[in-house]
Scaffold this active site. Structure first.
Site, PDB file in Angstrom:
ATOM      1  N   ASP A 185      -7.142 101.106  24.785  1.00 38.15           N
ATOM      2  CA  ASP A 185      -8.014 102.075  25.528  1.00 38.15           C
ATOM      3  C   ASP A 185      -7.427 102.321  26.687  1.00 38.15           C
ATOM      4  OD1 ASP A 185     -10.659 103.202  26.677  1.00 38.15           O
ATOM      5  OD2 ASP A 185     -11.611 102.593  24.781  1.00 38.15           O
ATOM      6  N   HIS A 218     -13.181 104.170  31.034  1.00 48.01           N
ATOM      7  CA  HIS A 218     -13.704 104.084  29.734  1.00 48.01           C
ATOM      8  C   HIS A 218     -13.458 102.633  29.007  1.00 48.01           C
ATOM      9  CE1 HIS A 218     -13.256 104.860  25.304  1.00 48.01           C
ATOM     10  NE2 HIS A 218     -14.325 106.059  25.539  1.00 48.01           N
ATOM     11  N   SER A 366     -17.624 106.111  21.236  1.00 42.09           N
ATOM     12  CA  SER A 366     -16.970 105.097  21.699  1.00 42.09           C
ATOM     13  C   SER A 366     -17.781 103.770  22.167  1.00 42.09           C
ATOM     14  CB  SER A 366     -16.406 105.323  23.184  1.00 42.09           C
ATOM     15  OG  SER A 366     -15.446 106.345  22.996  1.00 42.09           O
TER      16      SER A 366
END
Lengths: 431, 91
Positions: A185, A218, A366
Protein backbone atom coordinates in the site's frame (compact mmCIF):
# COMPACT_ATOMS: atom_id res chain seq x y z
CA UNK A 1 -25.33 -53.93 46.47
CA UNK A 2 -27.93 -51.21 46.36
CA UNK A 3 -29.43 -50.06 43.10
CA UNK A 4 -28.34 -46.77 41.70
CA UNK A 5 -30.81 -44.01 42.42
CA UNK A 6 -33.31 -44.06 39.56
CA UNK A 7 -33.05 -41.53 36.81
CA UNK A 8 -36.37 -39.95 37.62
CA UNK A 9 -35.14 -38.92 41.04
CA UNK A 10 -31.97 -37.48 39.56
CA UNK A 11 -33.87 -35.60 36.94
CA UNK A 12 -36.07 -33.95 39.47
CA UNK A 13 -33.10 -33.11 41.63
CA UNK A 14 -31.48 -31.47 38.65
CA UNK A 15 -34.64 -29.52 38.12
CA UNK A 16 -34.50 -28.37 41.69
CA UNK A 17 -30.85 -27.37 41.41
CA UNK A 18 -31.24 -25.58 38.12
CA UNK A 19 -34.57 -24.03 39.06
CA UNK A 20 -35.49 -24.40 35.41
CA UNK A 21 -38.42 -26.83 35.49
CA UNK A 22 -41.95 -25.62 35.27
CA UNK A 23 -44.07 -27.79 37.47
CA UNK A 24 -47.81 -28.00 37.48
CA UNK A 25 -47.74 -28.30 41.23
CA UNK A 26 -45.09 -27.58 43.81
CA UNK A 27 -42.73 -30.29 44.94
CA UNK A 28 -43.23 -31.41 48.48
CA UNK A 29 -39.66 -30.66 49.46
CA UNK A 30 -37.88 -27.98 51.38
CA UNK A 31 -35.79 -25.44 49.53
CA UNK A 32 -32.20 -26.49 48.99
CA UNK A 33 -29.82 -24.28 50.95
CA UNK A 34 -27.31 -22.19 48.97
CA UNK A 35 -24.31 -24.15 50.25
CA UNK A 36 -25.74 -27.38 48.85
CA UNK A 37 -26.23 -25.72 45.47
CA UNK A 38 -22.74 -24.30 45.47
CA UNK A 39 -20.91 -27.41 46.62
CA UNK A 40 -22.60 -30.81 46.75
CA UNK A 41 -19.59 -32.63 48.22
CA UNK A 42 -21.02 -32.72 51.74
CA UNK A 43 -24.36 -34.17 50.73
CA UNK A 44 -25.78 -37.55 49.75
CA UNK A 45 -29.11 -38.71 48.35
CA UNK A 46 -30.81 -41.68 50.01
CA UNK A 47 -34.05 -43.50 49.29
CA UNK A 48 -36.01 -45.70 51.67
CA UNK A 49 -39.01 -47.86 50.84
CA UNK A 50 -42.32 -46.04 51.11
CA UNK A 51 -45.37 -48.14 50.37
CA UNK A 52 -47.95 -45.45 50.94
CA UNK A 53 -51.18 -45.63 48.95
CA UNK A 54 -52.38 -42.66 47.08
CA UNK A 55 -55.09 -40.90 49.03
CA UNK A 56 -57.58 -38.17 48.35
CA UNK A 57 -56.57 -34.67 49.39
CA UNK A 58 -58.99 -34.62 52.33
CA UNK A 59 -60.98 -37.44 53.87
CA UNK A 60 -64.45 -37.41 52.40
CA UNK A 61 -63.59 -35.10 49.53
CA UNK A 62 -64.12 -35.99 45.89
CA UNK A 63 -60.85 -36.13 43.98
CA UNK A 64 -60.91 -34.40 40.61
CA UNK A 65 -58.73 -32.67 38.10
CA UNK A 66 -54.98 -33.21 38.14
CA UNK A 67 -55.14 -34.36 41.74
CA UNK A 68 -57.72 -37.04 41.05
CA UNK A 69 -55.23 -39.73 42.03
CA UNK A 70 -54.56 -37.99 45.34
CA UNK A 71 -51.27 -37.05 46.90
CA UNK A 72 -48.58 -39.61 47.52
CA UNK A 73 -47.56 -39.27 51.14
CA UNK A 74 -44.81 -40.47 53.40
CA UNK A 75 -45.55 -43.46 55.57
CA UNK A 76 -44.86 -43.47 59.27
CA UNK A 77 -42.46 -46.34 58.69
CA UNK A 78 -40.42 -44.34 56.14
CA UNK A 79 -40.34 -41.32 58.42
CA UNK A 80 -39.16 -43.44 61.31
CA UNK A 81 -36.41 -44.94 59.19
CA UNK A 82 -35.21 -41.49 58.21
CA UNK A 83 -35.06 -40.39 61.82
CA UNK A 84 -33.20 -43.57 62.72
CA UNK A 85 -30.66 -43.04 59.96
CA UNK A 86 -30.06 -39.48 61.14
CA UNK A 87 -29.47 -40.71 64.65
CA UNK A 88 -27.31 -43.72 63.75
CA UNK A 89 -25.03 -41.96 61.26
CA UNK A 90 -25.07 -38.36 62.42
CA UNK A 91 -26.86 -37.29 59.22
CA UNK A 92 -29.05 -34.19 58.88
CA UNK A 93 -32.04 -34.10 56.55
CA UNK A 94 -31.86 -31.12 54.23
CA UNK A 95 -34.78 -31.86 51.97
CA UNK A 96 -37.01 -34.79 51.14
CA UNK A 97 -39.93 -35.80 49.00
CA UNK A 98 -41.82 -39.03 48.31
CA UNK A 99 -41.42 -40.35 44.75
CA UNK A 100 -44.75 -41.90 43.85
CA UNK A 101 -43.49 -43.48 40.67
CA UNK A 102 -40.81 -45.46 42.48
CA UNK A 103 -42.69 -45.88 45.75
CA UNK A 104 -39.75 -44.57 47.73
CA UNK A 105 -39.03 -41.61 49.96
CA UNK A 106 -36.03 -39.61 48.72
CA UNK A 107 -33.91 -37.63 51.18
CA UNK A 108 -30.97 -35.30 50.79
CA UNK A 109 -28.73 -35.68 53.83
CA UNK A 110 -25.91 -33.47 54.98
CA UNK A 111 -22.95 -35.49 56.21
CA UNK A 112 -21.45 -34.96 59.66
CA UNK A 113 -18.27 -32.90 59.50
CA UNK A 114 -16.06 -35.81 60.45
CA UNK A 115 -17.40 -38.20 57.81
CA UNK A 116 -15.89 -38.88 54.40
CA UNK A 117 -18.59 -39.14 51.78
CA UNK A 118 -17.31 -42.34 50.18
CA UNK A 119 -17.09 -44.05 53.55
CA UNK A 120 -20.58 -42.97 54.50
CA UNK A 121 -21.99 -44.22 51.21
CA UNK A 122 -20.25 -47.58 51.71
CA UNK A 123 -21.72 -47.92 55.21
CA UNK A 124 -25.22 -46.99 54.11
CA UNK A 125 -25.04 -49.36 51.16
CA UNK A 126 -24.90 -52.21 53.66
CA UNK A 127 -27.77 -50.91 55.79
CA UNK A 128 -30.95 -52.90 55.13
CA UNK A 129 -33.14 -49.81 55.75
CA UNK A 130 -31.60 -48.01 52.81
CA UNK A 131 -33.07 -48.72 49.38
CA UNK A 132 -30.40 -46.69 47.52
CA UNK A 133 -27.65 -44.24 48.32
CA UNK A 134 -25.48 -42.08 46.10
CA UNK A 135 -23.56 -38.80 46.03
CA UNK A 136 -25.38 -35.57 45.33
CA UNK A 137 -24.02 -35.22 41.84
CA UNK A 138 -23.67 -31.93 40.02
CA UNK A 139 -24.94 -31.56 36.46
CA UNK A 140 -24.69 -28.73 34.00
CA UNK A 141 -26.56 -27.63 30.96
CA UNK A 142 -24.92 -28.35 27.63
CA UNK A 143 -24.92 -24.91 26.12
CA UNK A 144 -21.55 -23.20 26.37
CA UNK A 145 -21.90 -19.83 28.03
CA UNK A 146 -20.94 -17.05 25.64
CA UNK A 147 -19.98 -14.03 27.68
CA UNK A 148 -20.56 -10.92 25.63
CA UNK A 149 -17.44 -9.31 24.29
CA UNK A 150 -17.59 -5.83 25.60
CA UNK A 151 -14.70 -4.06 23.95
CA UNK A 152 -13.45 -1.16 25.99
CA UNK A 153 -12.47 0.68 22.80
CA UNK A 154 -14.73 3.75 22.85
CA UNK A 155 -15.44 3.89 19.11
CA UNK A 156 -16.15 0.15 18.72
CA UNK A 157 -19.90 0.75 18.86
CA UNK A 158 -19.59 2.86 15.70
CA UNK A 159 -17.91 0.00 13.82
CA UNK A 160 -21.04 -1.37 12.24
CA UNK A 161 -18.98 -3.85 10.21
CA UNK A 162 -18.16 -5.74 13.42
CA UNK A 163 -21.80 -6.74 13.67
CA UNK A 164 -22.42 -7.13 9.95
CA UNK A 165 -19.49 -9.53 9.58
CA UNK A 166 -20.16 -11.31 12.92
CA UNK A 167 -16.70 -10.34 14.11
CA UNK A 168 -17.49 -10.23 17.82
CA UNK A 169 -18.65 -13.82 17.80
CA UNK A 170 -15.72 -14.91 15.61
CA UNK A 171 -13.20 -13.23 17.90
CA UNK A 172 -14.34 -15.43 20.75
CA UNK A 173 -12.61 -18.22 18.82
CA UNK A 174 -9.80 -16.48 16.97
CA UNK A 175 -8.11 -13.10 16.89
CA UNK A 176 -5.59 -13.96 14.21
CA UNK A 177 -2.71 -14.67 16.57
CA UNK A 178 0.45 -15.77 14.79
CA UNK A 179 -0.63 -14.44 11.40
CA UNK A 180 1.55 -12.03 9.45
CA UNK A 181 -0.21 -9.85 6.92
CA UNK A 182 1.81 -7.97 4.33
CA UNK A 183 0.04 -4.71 3.49
CA UNK A 184 1.20 -3.58 0.05
CA UNK A 185 0.00 0.00 0.00
CA UNK A 186 1.19 3.49 0.80
CA UNK A 187 3.19 3.96 3.96
CA UNK A 188 1.36 4.01 7.25
CA UNK A 189 1.50 5.53 10.69
CA UNK A 190 3.12 2.64 12.53
CA UNK A 191 3.37 4.83 15.62
CA UNK A 192 -0.40 5.21 15.82
CA UNK A 193 -1.41 4.31 19.40
CA UNK A 194 -4.06 1.91 18.09
CA UNK A 195 -1.42 0.01 16.07
CA UNK A 196 1.06 -0.23 18.92
CA UNK A 197 3.07 -3.43 18.57
CA UNK A 198 1.21 -4.54 15.45
CA UNK A 199 3.62 -3.41 12.72
CA UNK A 200 6.60 -5.73 12.94
CA UNK A 201 8.47 -4.61 9.83
CA UNK A 202 8.27 -1.98 7.15
CA UNK A 203 9.98 -1.30 3.82
CA UNK A 204 9.74 1.61 1.45
CA UNK A 205 9.99 0.85 -2.27
CA UNK A 206 9.03 4.37 -3.32
CA UNK A 207 11.51 6.69 -1.68
CA UNK A 208 13.57 7.14 1.46
CA UNK A 209 11.19 9.59 3.14
CA UNK A 210 10.40 8.08 6.52
CA UNK A 211 8.38 11.08 7.69
CA UNK A 212 6.09 10.89 4.69
CA UNK A 213 5.78 7.13 5.18
CA UNK A 214 4.32 7.74 8.64
CA UNK A 215 1.88 10.39 7.40
CA UNK A 216 0.46 8.27 4.59
CA UNK A 217 -3.29 7.92 4.82
CA UNK A 218 -4.40 4.92 2.77
CA UNK A 219 -2.07 2.35 4.31
CA UNK A 220 -2.99 3.60 7.77
CA UNK A 221 -6.68 3.19 7.01
CA UNK A 222 -6.22 -0.33 5.64
CA UNK A 223 -3.94 -1.47 8.46
CA UNK A 224 -6.29 -0.08 11.10
CA UNK A 225 -9.20 -2.09 9.74
CA UNK A 226 -7.08 -5.24 9.79
CA UNK A 227 -5.24 -5.06 13.07
CA UNK A 228 -6.15 -2.12 15.34
CA UNK A 229 -5.46 -3.15 18.92
CA UNK A 230 -8.50 -4.43 20.79
CA UNK A 231 -9.39 -3.60 24.38
CA UNK A 232 -6.72 -0.97 24.85
CA UNK A 233 -9.20 1.67 25.94
CA UNK A 234 -8.77 3.81 22.85
CA UNK A 235 -10.26 4.03 19.37
CA UNK A 236 -11.41 0.98 17.51
CA UNK A 237 -11.06 -2.80 17.19
CA UNK A 238 -9.33 -4.49 14.28
CA UNK A 239 -10.85 -7.49 12.55
CA UNK A 240 -7.77 -9.55 13.48
CA UNK A 241 -6.34 -7.59 16.41
CA UNK A 242 -3.71 -10.18 17.29
CA UNK A 243 -2.29 -10.40 13.76
CA UNK A 244 0.91 -8.61 12.79
CA UNK A 245 1.46 -6.22 9.88
CA UNK A 246 4.40 -6.03 7.51
CA UNK A 247 4.10 -2.59 5.91
CA UNK A 248 5.37 -2.52 2.32
CA UNK A 249 5.13 0.90 0.73
CA UNK A 250 4.71 0.61 -3.02
CA UNK A 251 2.21 3.43 -3.55
CA UNK A 252 2.23 7.12 -2.87
CA UNK A 253 -0.30 9.88 -2.51
CA UNK A 254 -0.65 12.51 -5.21
CA UNK A 255 -2.15 15.96 -4.96
CA UNK A 256 -5.69 14.80 -5.63
CA UNK A 257 -7.41 11.49 -6.17
CA UNK A 258 -6.32 8.04 -5.13
CA UNK A 259 -2.75 7.06 -4.32
CA UNK A 260 -0.83 5.43 -7.16
CA UNK A 261 1.73 2.65 -7.61
CA UNK A 262 3.50 1.02 -10.56
CA UNK A 263 4.65 -2.39 -11.75
CA UNK A 264 8.15 -1.88 -10.45
CA UNK A 265 7.33 -0.82 -6.90
CA UNK A 266 4.58 -3.41 -6.60
CA UNK A 267 6.86 -6.19 -7.85
CA UNK A 268 9.44 -5.30 -5.20
CA UNK A 269 6.79 -5.31 -2.51
CA UNK A 270 5.40 -8.66 -3.68
CA UNK A 271 8.86 -10.14 -3.70
CA UNK A 272 9.44 -8.84 -0.16
CA UNK A 273 6.16 -10.38 1.03
CA UNK A 274 7.05 -13.74 -0.50
CA UNK A 275 10.54 -13.73 0.98
CA UNK A 276 9.09 -12.80 4.39
CA UNK A 277 6.71 -15.79 4.14
CA UNK A 278 3.73 -13.59 4.87
CA UNK A 279 0.61 -15.64 5.53
CA UNK A 280 -1.60 -13.10 3.78
CA UNK A 281 -0.90 -10.29 1.31
CA UNK A 282 -3.45 -7.48 1.28
CA UNK A 283 -3.61 -5.47 -1.94
CA UNK A 284 -6.26 -2.79 -1.67
CA UNK A 285 -5.43 -1.56 -5.17
CA UNK A 286 -6.37 -2.24 -8.77
CA UNK A 287 -4.89 -1.63 -12.19
CA UNK A 288 -4.44 -3.20 -15.62
CA UNK A 289 -3.31 -6.82 -16.11
CA UNK A 290 0.40 -7.08 -15.36
CA UNK A 291 2.35 -10.21 -16.38
CA UNK A 292 5.25 -9.69 -13.96
CA UNK A 293 2.97 -9.15 -10.98
CA UNK A 294 0.85 -12.14 -12.01
CA UNK A 295 3.93 -14.36 -12.01
CA UNK A 296 4.91 -13.16 -8.55
CA UNK A 297 1.39 -13.74 -7.20
CA UNK A 298 1.40 -17.25 -8.68
CA UNK A 299 4.77 -17.93 -7.05
CA UNK A 300 3.54 -16.69 -3.68
CA UNK A 301 0.33 -18.70 -3.93
CA UNK A 302 2.32 -21.83 -4.73
CA UNK A 303 4.27 -21.16 -1.55
CA UNK A 304 1.00 -21.04 0.41
CA UNK A 305 0.50 -17.31 0.74
CA UNK A 306 -3.11 -16.09 0.52
CA UNK A 307 -3.67 -12.97 -1.59
CA UNK A 308 -6.60 -10.61 -1.06
CA UNK A 309 -7.38 -7.91 -3.62
CA UNK A 310 -9.88 -5.08 -3.97
CA UNK A 311 -12.20 -5.06 -6.96
CA UNK A 312 -11.66 -1.90 -9.02
CA UNK A 313 -14.19 0.79 -9.69
CA UNK A 314 -17.09 -0.26 -11.85
CA UNK A 315 -16.39 0.72 -15.44
CA UNK A 316 -12.70 1.40 -14.84
CA UNK A 317 -11.62 -1.85 -16.47
CA UNK A 318 -9.03 -2.19 -13.74
CA UNK A 319 -9.62 -5.41 -11.90
CA UNK A 320 -6.08 -6.71 -11.54
CA UNK A 321 -4.86 -8.42 -9.38
CA UNK A 322 -8.32 -9.25 -7.97
CA UNK A 323 -9.25 -11.04 -11.20
CA UNK A 324 -6.51 -13.64 -10.74
CA UNK A 325 -7.60 -17.11 -9.59
CA UNK A 326 -4.96 -16.95 -6.86
CA UNK A 327 -6.51 -13.81 -5.36
CA UNK A 328 -9.63 -13.48 -3.20
CA UNK A 329 -11.51 -10.66 -4.92
CA UNK A 330 -13.44 -8.38 -2.56
CA UNK A 331 -16.03 -5.74 -3.31
CA UNK A 332 -18.25 -3.43 -1.28
CA UNK A 333 -21.32 -5.25 -0.04
CA UNK A 334 -23.34 -2.05 -0.35
CA UNK A 335 -22.67 -1.92 -4.10
CA UNK A 336 -24.18 -5.36 -4.64
CA UNK A 337 -21.66 -6.94 -7.02
CA UNK A 338 -23.25 -9.26 -9.57
CA UNK A 339 -20.06 -11.29 -9.93
CA UNK A 340 -20.57 -14.55 -8.03
CA UNK A 341 -16.81 -14.91 -7.49
CA UNK A 342 -16.57 -11.68 -5.54
CA UNK A 343 -16.58 -11.82 -1.78
CA UNK A 344 -18.56 -9.03 -0.19
CA UNK A 345 -17.88 -6.99 2.92
CA UNK A 346 -19.09 -3.59 4.12
CA UNK A 347 -17.21 -0.78 2.42
CA UNK A 348 -19.18 2.36 3.17
CA UNK A 349 -18.37 4.60 6.11
CA UNK A 350 -15.87 2.22 7.65
CA UNK A 351 -14.40 3.69 10.82
CA UNK A 352 -10.64 3.30 10.90
CA UNK A 353 -7.31 4.92 11.75
CA UNK A 354 -5.76 7.96 10.12
CA UNK A 355 -2.24 9.29 10.77
CA UNK A 356 -1.18 11.19 13.87
CA UNK A 357 -3.29 9.14 16.22
CA UNK A 358 -6.66 10.11 14.77
CA UNK A 359 -9.67 8.30 13.34
CA UNK A 360 -12.02 8.82 10.41
CA UNK A 361 -14.63 7.14 8.27
CA UNK A 362 -13.61 5.96 4.82
CA UNK A 363 -15.35 4.12 2.01
CA UNK A 364 -14.36 1.84 -0.82
CA UNK A 365 -13.44 -1.70 -1.75
CA UNK A 366 -10.01 -1.01 -0.22
CA UNK A 367 -11.64 -1.15 3.18
CA UNK A 368 -13.74 -4.19 2.28
CA UNK A 369 -10.59 -6.02 1.16
CA UNK A 370 -8.88 -5.10 4.42
CA UNK A 371 -11.82 -6.54 6.36
CA UNK A 372 -11.54 -9.74 4.33
CA UNK A 373 -7.81 -10.01 5.00
CA UNK A 374 -8.59 -9.77 8.70
CA UNK A 375 -11.23 -12.50 8.43
CA UNK A 376 -8.82 -14.72 6.50
CA UNK A 377 -6.34 -14.22 9.36
CA UNK A 378 -8.98 -15.40 11.85
CA UNK A 379 -9.53 -18.52 9.74
CA UNK A 380 -5.87 -19.30 9.07
CA UNK A 381 -5.03 -18.93 12.75
CA UNK A 382 -7.36 -21.88 13.31
CA UNK A 383 -6.75 -23.84 10.09
CA UNK A 384 -3.33 -22.78 8.76
CA UNK A 385 -3.37 -24.97 5.66
CA UNK A 386 -6.55 -23.69 4.05
CA UNK A 387 -6.01 -22.94 0.36
CA UNK A 388 -7.28 -19.93 -1.54
CA UNK A 389 -9.98 -22.07 -3.17
CA UNK A 390 -11.07 -23.50 0.18
CA UNK A 391 -11.19 -20.05 1.75
CA UNK A 392 -13.23 -18.68 -1.15
CA UNK A 393 -15.69 -21.55 -0.80
CA UNK A 394 -15.96 -21.18 2.98
CA UNK A 395 -16.48 -17.44 2.82
CA UNK A 396 -18.99 -17.54 -0.02
CA UNK A 397 -21.07 -20.22 1.70
CA UNK A 398 -21.01 -18.30 4.97
CA UNK A 399 -22.50 -15.21 3.39
CA UNK A 400 -25.85 -14.00 4.66
CA UNK A 401 -28.09 -11.00 4.35
CA UNK A 402 -27.76 -8.49 7.16
CA UNK A 403 -29.04 -5.04 7.92
CA UNK A 404 -26.58 -2.18 7.53
CA UNK A 405 -26.83 1.60 7.65
CA UNK A 406 -27.15 1.48 3.85
CA UNK A 407 -29.97 -1.08 3.98
CA UNK A 408 -29.89 -4.85 3.67
CA UNK A 409 -26.63 -6.22 2.30
CA UNK A 410 -25.15 -9.63 1.52
CA UNK A 411 -21.87 -10.06 3.38
CA UNK A 412 -19.64 -12.84 4.59
CA UNK A 413 -20.15 -14.10 8.14
CA UNK A 414 -16.80 -14.63 9.85
CA UNK A 415 -18.23 -16.73 12.63
CA UNK A 416 -20.10 -19.06 10.30
CA UNK A 417 -16.99 -19.43 8.18
CA UNK A 418 -14.95 -20.27 11.27
CA UNK A 419 -17.51 -22.82 12.36
CA UNK A 420 -17.48 -24.47 8.95
CA UNK A 421 -13.69 -24.43 8.83
CA UNK A 422 -13.47 -26.22 12.13
CA UNK A 423 -16.28 -28.62 11.20
CA UNK A 424 -18.10 -28.13 14.44
CA UNK A 425 -19.00 -25.88 17.29
CA UNK A 426 -21.65 -23.27 17.50
CA UNK A 427 -21.74 -19.69 16.41
CA UNK A 428 -23.53 -17.43 18.81
CA UNK A 429 -23.61 -13.68 18.67
CA UNK A 430 -22.64 -12.05 21.94
CA UNK A 431 -25.65 -10.67 23.69
CA UNK B 1 -5.28 2.52 -5.95
CA UNK B 2 -8.75 1.19 -5.62
CA UNK B 3 -11.63 3.07 -4.19
CA UNK B 4 -11.20 4.66 -0.81
CA UNK B 5 -13.15 7.81 -0.39
CA UNK B 6 -14.34 9.77 2.60
CA UNK B 7 -17.71 11.45 2.89
CA UNK B 8 -17.10 14.30 0.43
CA UNK B 9 -16.42 17.62 2.14
CA UNK B 10 -17.88 20.74 0.61
CA UNK B 11 -15.04 23.03 1.57
CA UNK B 12 -11.33 22.55 1.10
CA UNK B 13 -10.22 25.46 3.24
CA UNK B 14 -10.14 25.62 6.99
CA UNK B 15 -10.14 22.93 9.62
CA UNK B 16 -12.82 20.31 9.49
CA UNK B 17 -14.10 17.87 12.06
CA UNK B 18 -15.82 14.55 11.50
CA UNK B 19 -18.66 14.02 13.96
CA UNK B 20 -21.27 11.41 14.81
CA UNK B 21 -24.13 12.56 16.96
CA UNK B 22 -26.37 10.37 19.06
CA UNK B 23 -29.22 9.20 16.85
CA UNK B 24 -31.93 10.51 19.16
CA UNK B 25 -30.50 14.03 19.24
CA UNK B 26 -33.15 16.65 18.51
CA UNK B 27 -32.73 19.41 15.96
CA UNK B 28 -32.65 21.91 18.81
CA UNK B 29 -29.97 19.90 20.59
CA UNK B 30 -27.91 19.69 17.42
CA UNK B 31 -28.21 23.43 16.92
CA UNK B 32 -27.04 24.09 20.47
CA UNK B 33 -23.97 21.89 20.06
CA UNK B 34 -23.04 23.54 16.77
CA UNK B 35 -23.52 27.00 18.25
CA UNK B 36 -21.35 26.19 21.24
CA UNK B 37 -18.57 24.82 19.02
CA UNK B 38 -18.83 27.71 16.57
CA UNK B 39 -19.25 25.15 13.82
CA UNK B 40 -21.61 24.45 10.98
CA UNK B 41 -22.41 21.36 8.99
CA UNK B 42 -20.67 21.27 5.63
CA UNK B 43 -21.48 17.67 4.75
CA UNK B 44 -23.59 14.77 5.91
CA UNK B 45 -25.18 12.87 7.25
CA UNK B 46 -23.98 9.77 5.45
CA UNK B 47 -25.78 6.44 5.78
CA UNK B 48 -23.80 5.90 8.97
CA UNK B 49 -24.95 9.28 10.32
CA UNK B 50 -21.51 10.86 9.87
CA UNK B 51 -21.29 14.64 9.60
CA UNK B 52 -18.44 16.90 8.55
CA UNK B 53 -18.27 20.20 10.39
CA UNK B 54 -16.52 23.37 9.32
CA UNK B 55 -15.94 26.66 11.07
CA UNK B 56 -16.99 30.11 10.08
CA UNK B 57 -14.41 32.23 8.31
CA UNK B 58 -10.86 30.91 8.41
CA UNK B 59 -11.74 28.72 11.38
CA UNK B 60 -10.20 28.56 14.82
CA UNK B 61 -6.46 28.50 15.38
CA UNK B 62 -4.98 25.03 16.00
CA UNK B 63 -5.06 25.26 19.78
CA UNK B 64 -8.59 26.60 19.73
CA UNK B 65 -9.64 23.82 17.36
CA UNK B 66 -8.45 21.21 19.85
CA UNK B 67 -10.44 22.92 22.60
CA UNK B 68 -13.56 22.92 20.47
CA UNK B 69 -13.10 19.25 19.63
CA UNK B 70 -12.65 18.52 23.32
CA UNK B 71 -15.89 20.40 24.00
CA UNK B 72 -17.68 18.35 21.36
CA UNK B 73 -16.39 15.11 22.87
CA UNK B 74 -17.53 16.23 26.30
CA UNK B 75 -21.13 16.27 25.12
CA UNK B 76 -23.00 13.05 25.77
CA UNK B 77 -24.78 13.63 22.47
CA UNK B 78 -21.53 13.40 20.50
CA UNK B 79 -20.30 9.85 19.90
CA UNK B 80 -17.33 10.71 17.70
CA UNK B 81 -15.35 13.87 16.99
CA UNK B 82 -12.04 13.79 15.14
CA UNK B 83 -10.13 16.44 13.16
CA UNK B 84 -9.55 15.85 9.45
CA UNK B 85 -6.43 16.25 7.37
CA UNK B 86 -3.97 14.83 9.87
CA UNK B 87 -1.79 13.01 7.36
CA UNK B 88 -0.97 12.89 3.64
CA UNK B 89 -4.62 13.35 2.83
CA UNK B 90 -5.31 13.87 -0.85
CA UNK B 91 -8.99 14.44 -0.20
Amino acid sequence: MKRALPTACLGLLVCLLASSCTLTRPLQANPIPPQARADGARYIVVTVKNDARAQAERPGSTPRGYDAAGRYGVTASASAQVRALERDYGLREISAWPIATLRVHCIMFELPLSAARATMIARLTNDQRVESVQPLNQFSTESTPQPPLTYNDPYAKLQTALRELAIEAAQQRSRGAGMQIAVIDTGLDFDHPDLKGRVVDHHNFVDADEATFRRDLHGTEVSGVIAAVADNGIGIVGIAPDARIIALKACWHVAAGPAVCNSFTLAQALEAAIVAHADIVNMSLAGPPDPLLARLVAQGAAQGTIFVGAVGRAGSGNSFPAELDEVLAVDCAEDGSANPHHLLAPGHDVLTLVPNGHYDFASGSSLAAAEMSGIVALLLAERPHLTTAELRDLLQHSSRRVDSPAGEILAVDACRALTAARAGGRCEQPR
Amino acid sequence: MSRSRPPAPSYREGPRVRVVFRAALSVEGLGAILHQAGAHIIDGPTDANVYTLGFAGAGPAPGVLEQRIAALRASSDVLFAEPLGAGNDPR
